[in-house]
Design a protein around this motif. Structure first.
Motif, short mmCIF file in Angstrom:
data_model
loop_
_atom_site.label_atom_id
_atom_site.label_comp_id
_atom_site.label_asym_id
_atom_site.label_seq_id
_atom_site.Cartn_x
_atom_site.Cartn_y
_atom_site.Cartn_z
N ASP A 1 16.63 21.90 50.64
CA ASP A 1 16.13 22.09 51.64
C ASP A 1 17.06 23.35 52.28
O ASP A 1 18.07 23.27 52.15
N PRO A 2 16.36 23.98 53.41
CA PRO A 2 17.27 24.96 54.24
C PRO A 2 18.46 24.09 54.82
O PRO A 2 19.57 24.83 54.87
N TYR A 3 18.35 23.03 55.16
CA TYR A 3 19.65 22.06 55.95
C TYR A 3 20.80 22.04 54.66
O TYR A 3 21.77 22.48 54.94
N THR A 4 20.39 21.37 53.54
CA THR A 4 21.35 21.27 52.55
C THR A 4 21.95 22.55 52.16
O THR A 4 23.09 22.56 51.81
N LEU A 5 21.02 23.58 52.09
CA LEU A 5 21.51 24.87 51.55
C LEU A 5 22.47 25.54 52.58
O LEU A 5 23.68 25.95 52.21
N LEU A 6 22.18 25.35 53.89
CA LEU A 6 23.06 25.82 54.95
C LEU A 6 24.52 25.10 54.82
O LEU A 6 25.75 25.84 54.98
N ILE A 7 24.46 23.77 54.55
CA ILE A 7 25.68 23.13 54.57
C ILE A 7 26.65 23.44 53.32
O ILE A 7 27.70 23.54 53.35
N ALA A 8 25.98 23.57 52.25
CA ALA A 8 26.39 23.84 50.85
C ALA A 8 26.98 25.41 50.95
O ALA A 8 28.40 25.66 50.34
N VAL A 9 26.19 26.37 51.83
CA VAL A 9 26.86 27.86 51.88
C VAL A 9 28.06 27.55 52.71
O VAL A 9 29.05 28.43 52.46
N LEU A 10 27.94 26.75 53.87
CA LEU A 10 29.25 26.82 54.67
C LEU A 10 30.55 26.23 54.01
O LEU A 10 31.43 26.73 54.09
N LEU A 11 29.99 25.12 53.04
CA LEU A 11 31.09 24.70 52.37
C LEU A 11 31.92 25.60 51.41
O LEU A 11 33.09 25.54 50.74
N SER A 12 31.10 26.58 50.91
CA SER A 12 31.44 27.56 49.65
C SER A 12 32.55 28.50 49.96
O SER A 12 33.17 29.38 49.40
N ALA A 13 32.70 28.82 51.63
CA ALA A 13 33.78 29.80 51.82
C ALA A 13 35.19 29.08 51.27
O ALA A 13 35.69 28.34 51.63
N GLN A 14 35.90 30.30 50.54
CA GLN A 14 36.86 30.00 49.83
C GLN A 14 37.12 29.00 49.14
O GLN A 14 38.05 28.13 48.88
N CYS A 15 35.81 28.51 48.36
CA CYS A 15 35.85 27.38 47.40
C CYS A 15 34.61 27.73 46.37
O CYS A 15 33.88 28.66 46.79
N THR A 16 34.87 27.45 45.46
CA THR A 16 33.74 27.87 44.34
C THR A 16 32.59 27.15 44.17
O THR A 16 32.53 25.94 44.88
N ASP A 17 31.43 27.77 43.76
CA ASP A 17 30.27 26.90 43.71
C ASP A 17 30.04 25.84 42.90
O ASP A 17 29.58 24.54 43.44
N ILE A 18 30.97 25.78 41.95
CA ILE A 18 30.95 24.67 41.06
C ILE A 18 31.65 23.61 41.79
O ILE A 18 31.24 22.16 41.94
N ARG A 19 32.80 23.82 42.55
CA ARG A 19 33.52 22.62 43.26
C ARG A 19 32.35 22.16 44.45
O ARG A 19 32.22 20.81 44.65
N VAL A 20 31.74 22.87 45.01
CA VAL A 20 30.74 22.65 46.39
C VAL A 20 29.88 21.80 45.63
O VAL A 20 29.35 20.66 46.18
N ASN A 21 29.15 21.95 44.49
CA ASN A 21 28.21 21.63 43.76
C ASN A 21 28.71 19.87 43.45
O ASN A 21 27.77 18.90 43.03
N GLN A 22 30.09 19.89 42.99
CA GLN A 22 30.46 18.37 42.95
C GLN A 22 30.92 17.51 44.13
O GLN A 22 30.55 16.25 43.94
N ILE A 23 30.91 17.98 45.27
CA ILE A 23 31.05 17.34 46.57
C ILE A 23 29.74 17.25 47.16
O ILE A 23 29.68 16.04 47.87
#
Length: 215
Positions: free
Chosen positions: A29-51
């Motif tokens: 949903d929009p909230y979990t996307l917002l948090i994931a995008v925030l976490l992706s700053a200077q981090c790979t999408d793969i790592r974000v999806n693991q966390i």
């Protein structure tokens, strides 16, 4: 090629390679996307999806997130980097969503960019991928490739976004920005691009390499 001809060629080729563009960050949903995008700053999408599965198992909405301490959030997201700043932002933006928006992620730039840790690029990703609003978020891949392809002068990400919006049709923005990201990752790395693989660059005839840039 003119810029318009380059743009048409780029869109045609990317549609062949990437006819579909799944959102690279896992969310529901929009909230979990917002948090994931925030976490992706200077981090790979793969790592974000693991966390994020560990984080969202504890809190996948602002009401549960504010029940966690900043320290608890920080411990979970530490592998993503910049955890002291990101954990504070996640906690505080969740408070603001509850205080001002009844726990709902707003669907406009002004309110999104008011949230801690949410800049224009993050807001644009949420507007595009969560709400379907035409947007052209510019990350390092897009900034580099649109300079390399002669679509923009590479002055800054703001200018790159303006140039992209001028030359590419609005109805293509949401899909195209993901296509360019995918292409950059697999075909056109920042250093030593191999033109035998990066055939869009080879065909366009532009071989500029932009100095590494962090938006």
């Amino acid at each position: 090629m003119t810029r318009k001809e380059k743009a048409e060629f780029i869109m045609e080729e990317l549609d062949k390679i990437y006819p579909t563009t799944p959102v690279p960050l896992d969310h529901k949903d929009p909230y979990t996307l917002l948090i994931a995008v925030l976490l992706s700053a200077q981090c790979t999408d793969i790592r974000v999806n693991q966390i994020t599965p560990y984080l969202f198992a504890k809190a996948d909405n602002p009401y549960d997130m504010v029940k966690l301490s900043v320290e608890e959030i920080r411990e979970i997201i530490k592998p993503c980097g910049l955890s002291p700043r990101k954990s504070k932002a996640i906690h505080r933006l969740s408070e603001i969503l509850i205080e001002k928006h009844d726990g709902i992620v707003p669907d406009n730039y002004e309110d999104l960019e008011f949230l801690p840790g949410v800049g224009h690029k993050t807001a644009a990703v949420v507007m595009s991928q969560a709400f379907g609003v035409p947007a052209f978020p510019v990350d390092t891949h897009i900034h580099r490739l649109l300079y390399r392809w002669g679509i923009s002068n590479g002055k800054n990400v703001e200018q790159t976004e303006k140039d992209a919006k001028k030359v590419f049709p609005k109805e293509k923005w949401n899909k195209l920005h993901l296509q360019i990201i995918f292409y950059g990752r697999s075909h056109s790395p920042a250093r030593s691009p191999k033109l035998s693989v990066d055939y869009i660059t080879e065909a366009i005839g532009t071989k500029k390499v932009l100095k590494e840039f962090k938006p």
